[in-house]
Design a protein around this motif. Structure first.
Motif, PDB file in Angstrom:
ATOM      1  N   ARG A  88      -2.254  -1.896  -1.687  1.00 24.49           N
ATOM      2  CA  ARG A  88      -1.007  -1.959  -2.465  1.00 24.49           C
ATOM      3  C   ARG A  88      -0.024  -2.941  -1.835  1.00 24.49           C
ATOM      4  NH1 ARG A  88       1.840   3.333  -2.884  1.00 24.49           N
ATOM      5  NH2 ARG A  88       3.240   2.088  -4.181  1.00 24.49           N
ATOM      6  N   LEU A  89       0.007  -2.970  -0.501  1.00 23.64           N
ATOM      7  CA  LEU A  89       0.893  -3.916   0.177  1.00 23.64           C
ATOM      8  C   LEU A  89       0.510  -5.344  -0.188  1.00 23.64           C
ATOM      9  CD1 LEU A  89       3.194  -3.876   2.415  1.00 23.64           C
ATOM     10  CD2 LEU A  89       1.391  -4.583   3.984  1.00 23.64           C
ATOM     11  N   TRP A  93       3.350  -5.566  -3.153  1.00 22.63           N
ATOM     12  CA  TRP A  93       4.537  -5.891  -2.354  1.00 22.63           C
ATOM     13  C   TRP A  93       4.560  -7.346  -1.914  1.00 22.63           C
ATOM     14  CZ3 TRP A  93       5.103  -7.576   2.695  1.00 22.63           C
ATOM     15  CH2 TRP A  93       6.387  -7.474   3.243  1.00 22.63           C
ATOM     16  N   LEU A  94       3.427  -7.856  -1.477  1.00 26.32           N
ATOM     17  CA  LEU A  94       3.382  -9.196  -0.891  1.00 26.32           C
ATOM     18  C   LEU A  94       3.788 -10.272  -1.886  1.00 26.32           C
ATOM     19  CD1 LEU A  94       2.764 -10.753   1.660  1.00 26.32           C
ATOM     20  CD2 LEU A  94       0.373 -10.896   0.949  1.00 26.32           C
ATOM     21  N   GLU A 145      12.759  -3.464   3.230  1.00 29.60           N
ATOM     22  CA  GLU A 145      13.054  -2.040   3.410  1.00 29.60           C
ATOM     23  C   GLU A 145      12.236  -1.155   2.478  1.00 29.60           C
ATOM     24  OE1 GLU A 145      17.263  -1.659   2.987  1.00 29.60           O
ATOM     25  OE2 GLU A 145      17.673  -2.359   5.037  1.00 29.60           O
ATOM     26  N   ASP A 146      11.311  -1.747   1.765  1.00 29.31           N
ATOM     27  CA  ASP A 146      10.421  -0.969   0.906  1.00 29.31           C
ATOM     28  C   ASP A 146       9.608   0.001   1.770  1.00 29.31           C
ATOM     29  OD1 ASP A 146       8.146  -0.116  -0.673  1.00 29.31           O
ATOM     30  OD2 ASP A 146       8.601  -1.755  -2.049  1.00 29.31           O
ATOM     31  N   PRO A 147       9.565   1.287   1.427  1.00 26.03           N
ATOM     32  CA  PRO A 147       8.797   2.265   2.222  1.00 26.03           C
ATOM     33  C   PRO A 147       7.324   1.889   2.386  1.00 26.03           C
ATOM     34  CG  PRO A 147      10.225   3.399   0.662  1.00 26.03           C
ATOM     35  CD  PRO A 147      10.295   1.938   0.323  1.00 26.03           C
ATOM     36  N   ALA A 152       2.904   0.616   6.149  1.00 23.20           N
ATOM     37  CA  ALA A 152       1.770  -0.241   6.502  1.00 23.20           C
ATOM     38  C   ALA A 152       1.874  -0.808   7.913  1.00 23.20           C
ATOM     39  CB  ALA A 152       1.653  -1.388   5.500  1.00 23.20           C
ATOM     40  N   LYS A 153       3.062  -0.888   8.467  1.00 23.85           N
ATOM     41  CA  LYS A 153       3.239  -1.516   9.780  1.00 23.85           C
ATOM     42  C   LYS A 153       2.357  -0.917  10.877  1.00 23.85           C
ATOM     43  CE  LYS A 153       7.858  -3.580   9.546  1.00 23.85           C
ATOM     44  NZ  LYS A 153       9.246  -3.513  10.075  1.00 23.85           N
TER      45      LYS A 153
END
Length: 232
Positions: A88-89, A93-94, A145-147, A152-153
């Motif tokens: 999903r990241l 998001w990317l 700041e997206d959860p 993922a970090k």
């Protein structure tokens, strides 16, 4: 019941029955079998003890197998969650982060030209570029700041963590430059007339980082795609 486990339960039951018979007959030596059992009771007791110990070990092994199976199931569930997070990241998001980085490239080029010349730029275009440049920080901040990114970090390895840190520092430089860069350029007059020592120092310190935001984001994007590919 797990396949094969009923045999172990049956063996446990037989040992219990045999122990009961042994104890009962050993207390009564009136019968022929009771007399034989009385003579060999030490050996029989030892055999029953060994059998009981074997059953205990097998029961413990069965418990260990169940625990191991449960552990494997939990690991698989965890990997499934990690996989969904990374995919999903990468796939959702990317794209937002890269699009925002690409969007400020023209503004960065206009501002960069203004920092190197005194008159060879359009104040109107520079004003527009500065507006887009300043606003981009808040767009970046919202994305970072997206959860999903925070979740993922922990899945990042060394190179990905380094790329993420450098990307964050580059984006933070935009905020540091918002006021000082305006003072340095002094929109309508150019850098020769709008020069302030503290502003110039800040620009010198942060402009290289801010100008490198698109490259830093692309580096982070490459690392995220690399890690996400491992989960496919």
């Amino acid at each position: 019941m797990t396949k094969g486990m009923w045999k172990l339960d049956a063996l446990s039951g037989l040992l219990c029955i045999a122990t009961g018979i042994f104890v009962g007959l050993s207390l009564d030596g009136a019968t022929e079998f009771g007399g034989w059992l009385s003579q060999w009771q030490t050996l029989v007791a030892g055999a029953l003890a060994v059998g009981a110990a074997a059953v205990t070990v097998l029961q413990m092994e069965r418990t260990d197998i169940r625990q191991q199976t449960r552990h494997i199931e939990l690991v698989r569930l965890g990997l499934r969650a990690d996989r969904l997070t990374m995919l999903r990241l990468r796939d959702v998001w990317l794209d937002r982060l890269v699009a925002q980085a690409d969007a400020i490239i023209p503004s960065l080029a206009t501002i960069d030209q203004a920092t190197k010349t005194t008159n060879d730029y359009s104040p109107i275009e520079l004003n527009k570029a500065m507006g887009a440049f300043g606003y981009s920080f808040w767009r970046f901040k919202e994305i970072l700041e997206d959860p999903l990114y925070e979740a993922a970090k922990p899945l990042f390895d060394g190179p990905a963590t380094t790329a993420a840190r450098f990307s964050d520092q580059s984006i933070q430089a935009i905020r540091e430059l918002n006021g000082p860069l305006s003072a340095f350029l002094n929109f309508n007059q150019g850098p020769a007339f709008g020069y302030y020592a503290d502003a110039a120092e800040t620009v010198e310190k942060y402009w290289g980082l801010a100008r490198g935001v698109p490259a830093a984001v692309q580096r982070l994007a490459a690392e995220i795609r690399r890690i996400a590919a491992l989960y496919e």
